[in-house]
Design a protein around this motif. Structure first.
Motif, PDB file in Angstrom:
ATOM      1  N   HIS A  86     143.355-106.455 -31.350  1.00 56.28           N
ATOM      2  CA  HIS A  86     142.768-105.707 -30.235  1.00 56.28           C
ATOM      3  C   HIS A  86     143.891-105.267 -29.315  1.00 56.28           C
ATOM      4  CE1 HIS A  86     143.078-108.683 -26.949  1.00 56.28           C
ATOM      5  NE2 HIS A  86     142.698-109.601 -27.807  1.00 56.28           N
ATOM      6  N   ASP A  87     143.614-104.301 -28.485  1.00 59.71           N
ATOM      7  CA  ASP A  87     144.625-103.724 -27.623  1.00 59.71           C
ATOM      8  C   ASP A  87     145.002-104.684 -26.498  1.00 59.71           C
ATOM      9  OD1 ASP A  87     144.780-101.416 -29.096  1.00 59.71           O
ATOM     10  OD2 ASP A  87     143.300-100.335 -27.900  1.00 59.71           O
ATOM     11  N   LEU A  88     145.895-104.220 -25.645  1.00 57.39           N
ATOM     12  CA  LEU A  88     146.372-105.023 -24.526  1.00 57.39           C
ATOM     13  C   LEU A  88     145.347-105.000 -23.400  1.00 57.39           C
ATOM     14  CD1 LEU A  88     150.019-103.668 -24.498  1.00 57.39           C
ATOM     15  CD2 LEU A  88     149.224-105.781 -25.555  1.00 57.39           C
ATOM     16  N   TYR A 122     133.170 -95.843 -26.008  1.00 55.55           N
ATOM     17  CA  TYR A 122     132.908 -96.511 -27.298  1.00 55.55           C
ATOM     18  C   TYR A 122     132.130 -95.583 -28.232  1.00 55.55           C
ATOM     19  CZ  TYR A 122     130.800 -99.601 -30.755  1.00 55.55           C
ATOM     20  OH  TYR A 122     130.379-100.160 -31.924  1.00 55.55           O
ATOM     21  N   HIS A 123     132.529 -95.590 -29.495  1.00 58.24           N
ATOM     22  CA  HIS A 123     131.800 -94.880 -30.542  1.00 58.24           C
ATOM     23  C   HIS A 123     131.320 -95.905 -31.563  1.00 58.24           C
ATOM     24  CE1 HIS A 123     133.128 -91.021 -28.998  1.00 58.24           C
ATOM     25  NE2 HIS A 123     134.372 -91.496 -28.943  1.00 58.24           N
ATOM     26  N   TYR A 181     131.967-103.895 -41.896  1.00 58.85           N
ATOM     27  CA  TYR A 181     131.278-104.985 -42.589  1.00 58.85           C
ATOM     28  C   TYR A 181     132.007-106.329 -42.480  1.00 58.85           C
ATOM     29  CZ  TYR A 181     128.030-101.665 -44.660  1.00 58.85           C
ATOM     30  OH  TYR A 181     127.051-100.729 -44.839  1.00 58.85           O
ATOM     31  N   PHE A 182     133.335-106.304 -42.395  1.00 57.68           N
ATOM     32  CA  PHE A 182     134.069-107.575 -42.394  1.00 57.68           C
ATOM     33  C   PHE A 182     133.776-108.412 -41.147  1.00 57.68           C
ATOM     34  CE2 PHE A 182     137.886-110.120 -41.445  1.00 57.68           C
ATOM     35  CZ  PHE A 182     137.876-110.948 -42.566  1.00 57.68           C
ATOM     36  N   PRO A 183     133.959-107.878 -39.919  1.00 59.10           N
ATOM     37  CA  PRO A 183     133.626-108.697 -38.751  1.00 59.10           C
ATOM     38  C   PRO A 183     132.153-109.062 -38.678  1.00 59.10           C
ATOM     39  CG  PRO A 183     134.132-106.448 -38.094  1.00 59.10           C
ATOM     40  CD  PRO A 183     134.519-106.571 -39.527  1.00 59.10           C
ATOM     41  N   ILE A 184     131.276-108.179 -39.178  1.00 58.16           N
ATOM     42  CA  ILE A 184     129.851-108.513 -39.183  1.00 58.16           C
ATOM     43  C   ILE A 184     129.582-109.696 -40.107  1.00 58.16           C
ATOM     44  CG2 ILE A 184     127.554-107.650 -39.788  1.00 58.16           C
ATOM     45  CD1 ILE A 184     128.541-104.863 -39.023  1.00 58.16           C
ATOM     46  N   THR A 185     130.244-109.723 -41.259  1.00 56.54           N
ATOM     47  CA  THR A 185     130.084-110.849 -42.187  1.00 56.54           C
ATOM     48  C   THR A 185     130.591-112.142 -41.567  1.00 56.54           C
ATOM     49  OG1 THR A 185     130.363-109.338 -44.067  1.00 56.54           O
ATOM     50  CG2 THR A 185     130.659-111.687 -44.490  1.00 56.54           C
ATOM     51  N   LEU A 210     134.228-106.517 -30.221  1.00 57.82           N
ATOM     52  CA  LEU A 210     135.638-106.236 -29.987  1.00 57.82           C
ATOM     53  C   LEU A 210     135.926-104.740 -29.824  1.00 57.82           C
ATOM     54  CD1 LEU A 210     138.315-107.600 -29.602  1.00 57.82           C
ATOM     55  CD2 LEU A 210     138.716-107.451 -32.064  1.00 57.82           C
ATOM     56  N   PRO A 211     135.406-103.843 -30.675  1.00 57.81           N
ATOM     57  CA  PRO A 211     135.663-102.409 -30.433  1.00 57.81           C
ATOM     58  C   PRO A 211     135.083-101.929 -29.104  1.00 57.81           C
ATOM     59  CG  PRO A 211     134.884-102.777 -32.680  1.00 57.81           C
ATOM     60  CD  PRO A 211     134.679-104.057 -31.941  1.00 57.81           C
ATOM     61  N   TRP A 212     133.930-102.449 -28.737  1.00 53.27           N
ATOM     62  CA  TRP A 212     133.300-102.069 -27.467  1.00 53.27           C
ATOM     63  C   TRP A 212     134.164-102.533 -26.292  1.00 53.27           C
ATOM     64  CZ3 TRP A 212     131.260-104.750 -23.271  1.00 53.27           C
ATOM     65  CH2 TRP A 212     130.376-104.049 -22.441  1.00 53.27           C
ATOM     66  N   LEU A 213     134.676-103.777 -26.369  1.00 46.92           N
ATOM     67  CA  LEU A 213     135.538-104.293 -25.308  1.00 46.92           C
ATOM     68  C   LEU A 213     136.846-103.520 -25.236  1.00 46.92           C
ATOM     69  CD1 LEU A 213     134.977-108.119 -25.835  1.00 46.92           C
ATOM     70  CD2 LEU A 213     134.257-106.786 -23.853  1.00 46.92           C
ATOM     71  N   ASP A 214     137.411-103.175 -26.394  1.00 43.99           N
ATOM     72  CA  ASP A 214     138.644-102.399 -26.402  1.00 43.99           C
ATOM     73  C   ASP A 214     138.453-101.055 -25.707  1.00 43.99           C
ATOM     74  OD1 ASP A 214     140.868-103.672 -27.289  1.00 43.99           O
ATOM     75  OD2 ASP A 214     140.669-103.081 -29.381  1.00 43.99           O
ATOM     76  N   ALA A 215     137.323-100.420 -25.977  1.00 40.10           N
ATOM     77  CA  ALA A 215     137.059 -99.117 -25.363  1.00 40.10           C
ATOM     78  C   ALA A 215     136.909 -99.220 -23.849  1.00 40.10           C
ATOM     79  CB  ALA A 215     135.799 -98.500 -25.972  1.00 40.10           C
ATOM     80  N   ALA A 216     136.483-100.401 -23.371  1.00 38.22           N
ATOM     81  CA  ALA A 216     136.271-100.579 -21.932  1.00 38.22           C
ATOM     82  C   ALA A 216     137.509-101.126 -21.224  1.00 38.22           C
ATOM     83  CB  ALA A 216     135.091-101.531 -21.694  1.00 38.22           C
ATOM     84  N   LYS A 217     138.269-102.007 -21.872  1.00 38.00           N
ATOM     85  CA  LYS A 217     139.353-102.714 -21.207  1.00 38.00           C
ATOM     86  C   LYS A 217     140.731-102.150 -21.512  1.00 38.00           C
ATOM     87  CE  LYS A 217     139.151-107.219 -21.087  1.00 38.00           C
ATOM     88  NZ  LYS A 217     138.998-107.442 -19.646  1.00 38.00           N
TER      89      LYS A 217
END
Length: 558
Positions: free
Chosen positions: A37-39, A394-395, A400-404, A447-454
């Motif tokens: 994840h980003d900084l 966020y888009h 599938y990997f993190p969902i699994t 995590l992608p949603w948080l990255d887009a916000a933070k």
């Protein structure tokens, strides 16, 4: 023939705990939030910039951040992070993940030392309980999964505690471990934390049990080994950059107390008491139970943990700054005390802790799964609306990997909490498993949603997309440059250095036809002769609005 056997003569029940399960839980606990994840603010962009300056050939004793010397914290995290990035990135992992391995390494050492301290103070199997209590605390969850020097400070605290518990059976190891813990604490925090752990170790001499030639020898050994190493960094900094040393000594040498010439005592009354209620839960209620059963606990435990808590509380009370991470000093002794009488918890307390944990983390898991469905599929609609409000960049990302992984964690938690005959140890295990589940779901599904916000990456991406291709090419190949005033726009420097490929100039404003300004939300006015090309900011951000301006004529902006 039936024969009565008194309880004290009955054979002990065979332990049902499996050590490998604890190791698996601790391993699972360590990784969410570390990988890919980003900084994230506040410390990650700063530490990343310091590491990049070191890898670019900067001063190893005084790293730079945004063109300024970075002396707010000693550089041990920067040193280790730079070695890991150089060794592992990009061929094995991203540079951000490689740097965060520093946190994983030192948190692992800290948990191992805390478990060892629990075992030597309380007896066999109690070390596991100490670790379970620690990974079940919110405070360690927050401090132990990011690019932050507090991970090393925690390891130093734990190493010091473990070395003190080995004083009676291994003199050489205790002296070395104590010295190593002191070095880690100083090179990741300040003289304040260093003096704290040294005073704790010396204060044990007030007890007759600790006033022995062996323990005195351990203290002398630790001081003889630690002091020369502790002097290396300040001396090297003074020799290589006297001005940076002066800034550190005057303003930052004592951490939360300030520097030698600017020391301040005291803060808002009751701050750390309020923080401790949630930061070190469930360690403190379990420690209170141990206090109620104090006649069944060895005096050595009370001496070590009591002195640590007393001096730690006094240290927090006198400190000027109010950072929640400072409460980590209370976590280790409270976890050890909490484990001391864990198996004697009354059935009602065990049932309540277990029920509360199952309800809390079960509800959290349901909410997180619903939130994942909302932000990716639009249902529930109200939740999807709030999701878009807090992270508009966020888009939908259906990987599938993190969902699994998230589904596997959920099923394992359901299996863990459905066991029967729950006792104190199992209740704490379930609580730790619930904390791990909640954090794991957050760091996989969201995590992608948080990255887009933070993260600043979406802002920088918008910036580059707004430029004409020819302009972007000139900024990338060095024929033109983007000027950023590092003093007034430190966030912009860190963000554009981390995510953009354009040529950044922080020294010569007149050499660049483009400038990045940082303004407030309602202040988008610039001087004459300049044209606003783009504006952007992170979601819900009121103070860091970035404005790209282009020079129309050779007028100075400032």
């Amino acid at each position: 023939m039936l024969t009565y056997i008194p309880p004290e003569r009955r054979p002990a029940n065979k332990p049902t705990e499996k050590p490998w399960l604890l190791l698996l839980l601790a391993f699972v606990w360590l990784w969410p939030g570390i990988i890919d994840h980003d900084l994230w603010k506040p410390n990650e962009p700063v530490l990343h910039a310091a590491i990049q300056s070191l890898l670019a050939g900067g001063n190893v004793w005084v790293p730079e951040v945004a063109g300024q010397v970075y002396v707010e914290q000693p550089p041990l995290y920067v040193w280790v992070g730079s070695v890991l990035q150089a060794a592992l990135s990009p061929w094995l992992m991203s540079e951000f993940t490689a740097i965060r391995l520093t946190t994983v390494i030192f948190m692992s050492i800290g948990l191992a030392c805390a478990g060892g301290a629990g075992r030597h103070l309380l007896g066999r199997r109690h070390g596991r309980s100490v670790v379970l209590i620690l990974i079940g605390c919110v405070g360690l969850m927050l401090a132990g999964h990011r690019m932050d020097a507090w991970a090393i400070t925690f390891a130093g605290f734990a190493m010091s505690l473990y070395a003190m518990t080995r004083a009676n059976d291994h003199t050489a190891w205790a002296g070395f471990g104590l010295a190593l813990g002191w070095v880690w604490v100083f090179l990741s925090s300040s003289l304040s934390e260093l003096f704290l752990v040294i005073i704790i170790a010396i204060s044990m001499l007030v007890f007759a049990r600790w006033r022995s030639r062996r323990y005195a020898m351990i203290l002398v050994m630790a001081l003889l080994m630690a002091v020369p190493v502790l002097c290396v960094w300040p001396y090297a900094m003074y020799q290589s950059n006297p001005a940076a040393f002066a800034v550190w000594w005057q303003h930052y040498a004592f951490g939360g107390f300030g520097g030698w010439n600017h020391s301040v005592l005291g803060h808002e009354f009751g701050y750390y008491f309020e923080v401790a209620l949630w930061y070190v839960f469930p360690a403190w209620p379990l420690a209170v139970w141990t206090f109620m059963k104090r006649d069944k606990v060895d005096h050595r435990v009370w001496q070590v943990c009591g002195v640590w808590l007393l001096i730690g509380v006094l240290w927090l009370g006198l400190m000027r700054e109010t950072y929640t991470e400072n409460a980590l000093i209370l976590l280790l002794p409270l976890a050890v005390l909490g484990a001391a009488q864990l198996d004697s918890l009354r059935r009602g307390a065990v049932s309540f802790l277990n029920w509360f944990g199952v309800m809390l983390f079960g509800a959290l898991a349901i909410f997180l799964w619903l939130g994942f469905a909302a932000m990716n599929f639009g249902w529930p609609a109200k939740l999807a609306e709030r999701s878009a409000y807090f992270s508009p960049y966020y888009h939908p990302d259906f990987d599938y990997f993190p969902i699994t992984i998230a589904l596997l964690f959920t099923l394992l938690w359901l299996w863990a909490v459905t066991r029967k005959h729950v006792r104190g140890r199992q209740a704490v295990t379930n609580w730790a498993a619930g904390m791990t589940l909640g954090w794991s779901l957050l760091m996989t599904l969201f995590l992608p949603w948080l990255d887009a916000a933070k993260s600043y990456r979406p802002v920088v991406t918008q910036f580059e997309a707004a430029l004409h291709p020819n302009t972007l090419q000139r900024l990338q190949n060095g024929s033109d440059c983007l000027y950023i005033n590092a003093k007034d726009n430190k966030a912009g420097v860190l963000a554009w250095q981390a995510y953009s490929s354009v040529n950044i100039n922080m020294e010569d404003a007149q050499a660049c036809h483009y400038r990045l300004l940082q303004l407030k939300a309602d202040d988008a006015q610039v001087a004459g002769g300049w044209q606003i090309l783009w504006q952007g900011h992170r979601p819900r951000e009121d103070y860091e609005h970035f404005v790209l301006v282009h020079k129309q004529q050779f007028d100075a902006l400032f």
